[in-house]
Every structure is written in C-alpha cells, then in structure tokens.
Design a protein around this motif. Structure first.
Motif, short mmCIF file in Angstrom:
data_model
loop_
_atom_site.label_atom_id
_atom_site.label_comp_id
_atom_site.label_asym_id
_atom_site.label_seq_id
_atom_site.Cartn_x
_atom_site.Cartn_y
_atom_site.Cartn_z
N CYS A 126 -4.16 5.04 2.42
CA CYS A 126 -3.54 4.38 1.29
C CYS A 126 -3.87 5.18 0.04
O CYS A 126 -5.01 5.61 -0.13
N HIS A 169 -8.87 1.86 -2.59
CA HIS A 169 -8.74 1.52 -1.16
C HIS A 169 -9.19 2.69 -0.30
O HIS A 169 -9.91 2.53 0.68
N ILE A 173 -3.83 4.00 -3.03
CA ILE A 173 -4.59 3.27 -4.05
C ILE A 173 -6.00 3.81 -3.88
O ILE A 173 -6.63 3.65 -2.82
N LEU A 229 -9.82 2.76 3.56
CA LEU A 229 -8.45 2.56 4.07
C LEU A 229 -7.85 3.94 4.38
O LEU A 229 -6.91 4.40 3.75
N HIS A 261 0.84 -1.19 0.00
CA HIS A 261 0.00 0.00 0.00
C HIS A 261 0.88 1.25 0.00
O HIS A 261 1.75 1.39 0.86
CU LIG Z 1 -4.02 0.21 -0.34
#
Ligand SMILES: [Cu+2]
Length: 500
Positions: free
Chosen positions: A483, A488, A485, A493, A427
């Motif tokens: 994170c 995510h 991403i 996240l 991540h």
């Molecule tokens: Cu992630």
C-alpha cells in the motif's frame, strides 16, 4: 501527529459504525482545510532539470537535510535530493545506461527507490539495500521502457513515511523520443511542468515535524494527512504559462491523501498518460482523482488567456469530514493558479491519437492470486473477528511485512491476475518492478484514463490486475508490493516477491 488532525477521518462512511469507543475519544474539531492563505504571487517552484544525456548519463544525487520556508520568513528543517527540499527532475533517454551515485548525507539510513522504473531487483532501492549515513551507492540503471513520468523516493525499513514527508521526492522523465513525433508540449519549465502534490501540517513557527515515536494509532490507521496542500513545495503558487497547450506531469507524493482535481471554471482537460506511459488516445475529463504515488500527464488549454485555479475537492473516502474548506463553506479549494501570458503558444492542438499500449491478454495469465489489504481498522476487525486490541494487524493476507520472508514467487516473462481487496479503507496498491493493466475495478471495466499500463491503483473495495513480470528479482534482492499510504507501508502493509 496530532490526534485531532486525523480524527475526522473516522467519519468515513464505511467504518463510521462500529468504532464507538475510538470515535468518541477522537471526534474533535479538526477540519481538513487549507490552513493559512498563501501570500499571493508565490511563483511555482520548478525543480532543476538534470538531462542525463547532457552530462554523460552520469547523475549524482545527495540525500541531505536543508532548510526551506513553506511560510515566508519561517525556514524550517527539511530533506531533499541535492536540494533543500524535494529534488531534481531527472530526464533519461530510453536505451541508455545511466550511472547513478546516491550519497547519503542524512543522519539516518536511507534508500532510493525508482518508482515505476523497470530495473532488476538489485537496482530497485527497496529496504533490502540500505545506504548508511556517509555512504555512497553506485548503480547502473538501464533505461528500457516507453516515455513515462516516474519518480524516486526513500524506501528504508520503517522510515519511508518520515523521510518522504521531510521532502525526499524527485521526478524521473523517461524519454523515448515520441514527444516530438506526437507534437506534445515538451519545453521543460515552460509548457511542460512537473506538479508534485503533497499535504503538510505546518506549525505557526513554519516547521513541519514528523516523529516516528510520536505516531498514534490513528496516524497509522489513516496515514498522515496535513491541513495545507503544497505544490512543488509551495503553498498555492502561481504558474505563468503560454496561452496555449500546457502539459502538467502530476505526481501525488502525499503520504496518504487523495486529491480530486479540477479547474475552477470546470474546463475540460485531457489525460494523455498514466503511470506506465501514454494512453492510446487523450481522455477528456473535467475532474481527476490522483491517489498517493500515481502519476497522470494532462494537457490543459490556456488559449483563452484567462487565469484559472486548479482546485482539489472533498476526499469522498473521508465522508463529510473530507471537506477541504476549513469552514465547510466550499466543496473545492484552490491549490495553485495558472496565469497565461500573451506569448506565442508553443503547441496548440491536442493530438487525436497517442500510443497504443502493448497488448495485455488476460487469457494468457499463468496464475491467479488474492491479496487482502488490511490496515487494522475497527470495522474490519469486527468483520474478521480476529483482533481485539489496538494496534490491530496491518498486513496483507493476514501477515505483517517481514523482510526475511518471500511471499510470492513469479516467473519471468509471465503475467498473473492479482485480485486485490481493500478492507476498512481505500488503499493505493503498488507493485515494484512490474507494470499492470487494470482488468476491473469495483467489478467494472476501468475508466479510459486507468486503462493503460500502471504501477499504482487506488483500490476502494476490489480490483483485478493483470501484472506483467519482466524484471528479475532474487531472494537477496526481491521486489515489494504494498500500500502506498506510507504509514501503512511502514507498519507492515507490504509483501515481497521474487521473479526468475
Ligand atoms: Cu493502505
């Protein structure tokens, strides 16, 4: 959001075992390839430069929809900041106050987050500060940090991934005057080039689509990954450059993809800056990984006059399926090309020294905290034994993001050690409103190019960070850590911290 597109990601070594049910339905024929070859000779688009000082330190940005042809003759709907796609490069001087207005001409709520800019929480542009369609937000950004390449992108609640994918991304250059002193390439668009790296899935009609209601569990688990790499919005473009040193300001603005960059002739190049600004000295490398939201400035020497491709290699986070050539015939594929022209080079020499980063003393850290980043993959569900049904928890320390919850309280002017653990996959961890030094990564000291001040770091397993908190953030206007991403992040996240 085709299942096939993401299915190969399941082969990544760490969770290849133990995902039987999911894998059997998902291992199809997808390959992470480059898609259609680009028409030769597409020039590298250079985003418009807004030099804030030349317009009274007042900048207007309009988040808007437009049309952009990724494939020639096939324009499609995109988003941009005061542009059909992407946005300007905003150059701001250290020590000034920049009046920024953000107009939301989209049909969706948005925000603009100034990624890497050290400003108080109320100016951070997180999901706590939505700008409704038709509204305009005015803010004053006080620029007080060393030269660095930063960026801006949307950060609305549950819609960051889609809006960024559609094209909302711009660059900020903070300029403290050291370029001239160090005699670095600094002529924008000539020997100082922004390079925005992204990947997209482009349909045969030229469209890029992203539907939040159409995301499947794998799209969320691995993040959206496309089969065509674009540079400044163009497929394998060509940049004409002087036959000398050229500075590339690399930004990974992909939703999820890591890029492993090298030149086709494997020439040495020099990393001179990372997220937070200059390194103490240029770092000679032949390859460079850049994860989502990271920036690196590099110097490349084109004095030999030879054209060369910049390539990306297999994403080794993805195992054998991270290959980039569609037929698996090559490890690396070209993402753009540089053609030196026989003009006089503006700058010839790589400096020996750059700028020593301000010191960071881990012994003075006042707290130590642990953050476990969990993207809900099957391997970690088995490890944890917590969740039995998809979708699994996507969150930090067992909690999904909650706008109403403050997760961490920090003290202004202090440093803390943050120990980050990734479960299931790597991540890219980002902290708003603060910079950090990487104390260790996978239990080792960081490589030289990751040893400066940063705001984002790819954590494959474990990283230990020394985070410096120098910007205030209240309960009404907290900072985020998450994170990068984007799927995510949208899925939870992420956490919030305050600083006082
Ligand atoms: Cu992630």
């Amino acid at each position: 959001m085709a299942l096939a597109r993401n299915s190969m990601l399941l082969a990544r070594r760490k969770f290849a075992i133990g995902c039987g049910a999911l894998a059997s339905s998902a291992i199809l024929d997808a390959r992470f390839g480059l898609g259609e070859p680009a028409p030769a000779g597409t020039r590298l688009p250079i985003p418009m430069l807004i030099d804030a000082a030349k317009q009274g330190n007042a900048v207007h940005l309009k988040a808007m929809s437009g049309r952009h042809a990724f494939i020639e003759g096939k324009p499609t709907r995109t988003y941009g900041y005061s542009a059909p796609v992407l946005g300007p490069v905003m150059r701001v001087r250290r020590g000034v106050e920049v009046q920024v207005t953000v107009e939301n001409a989209l049909d969706a709520v948005t925000t603009v987050h100034w990624h890497g800019l050290l400003v108080p929480g109320y100016n951070d542009g997180g999901p706590q500060h939505p700008i409704k369609p038709g509204d305009t937000r005015r803010l004053v950004l006080k620029i007080d940090q060393p030269s660095a390449t930063l960026w801006f992108h949307p950060h609305p609640h549950h819609d960051t991934a889609r809006q960024t994918y559609m094209g909302l991304t711009g660059i900020i250059i903070v300029d403290d005057g050291s370029d001239a002193r160090l005699d670095l390439p600094r002529t924008y668009g000539l020997d100082d080039l922004p390079i925005v790296l992204q990947d997209r899935s482009i349909d045969s009609d030229g469209s890029i689509g992203y539907d939040n209601n159409d995301l499947n569990a794998l799209d969320i688990a691995y993040g959206d990954r496309g089969d065509t790499i674009i540079v400044n919005g163009a497929i394998t473009p060509v940049a004409k450059v002087p036959s000398g040193l050229v500075r590339l300001r690399l930004l990974n603005a992909a939703n999820a993809q890591n890029f492993d960059l090298r030149f086709k002739d494997q020439r040495t190049f020099h990393v001179i800056a990372s997220d937070g600004g200059f390194l103490s000295a240029p770092v000679a490398v032949t390859e460079l990984r850049i994860s989502p939201a990271e920036r690196f400035e590099i110097l490349v020497d084109f004095a030999d006059g030879k054209a060369v491709a910049l390539e990306t290699g297999p994403d080794d986070e993805l195992g054998v399926f991270g290959r980039v050539a569609p037929d698996g015939s090559a490890d690396y594929v070209a993402i753009m090309r540089f053609e030196p022209t026989p003009t006089m080079p503006l700058v010839k020499r790589v400096p020996n020294r750059l700028i020593e980063p301000t010191t960071a003393n881990a012994a003075s850290a006042t707290r130590r905290r642990q953050f476990v980043l969990d993207s809900g993959l099957c391997a970690n569900r088995q490890q944890a034994g917590l969740h039995t049904n998809m979708p699994a928890l996507i969150g930090i320390n067992g909690k999904a993001f909650d706008l109403a919850r403050i997760d961490v309280e920090t003290k202004l002017g202090t440093t803390e050690i943050w120990e980050i653990t990734s479960i299931g996959m790597a991540h890219p961890f980002h902290v708003h409103g603060a910079l950090f030094r990487v104390l260790s990564i996978e239990e080792q000291p960081p490589p030289a190019h990751l040893a400066g001040w940063k705001d984002t770091v790819l954590v494959e397993d474990k990283a230990k960070l020394l985070v410096a908190f120098n910007q205030p953030a209240t309960r009404q206007h907290p900072f985020m850590y998450h994170c990068h991403i984007l799927e995510h992040e949208d899925a939870g996240l992420m956490g919030q911290y305050i600083c006082s």
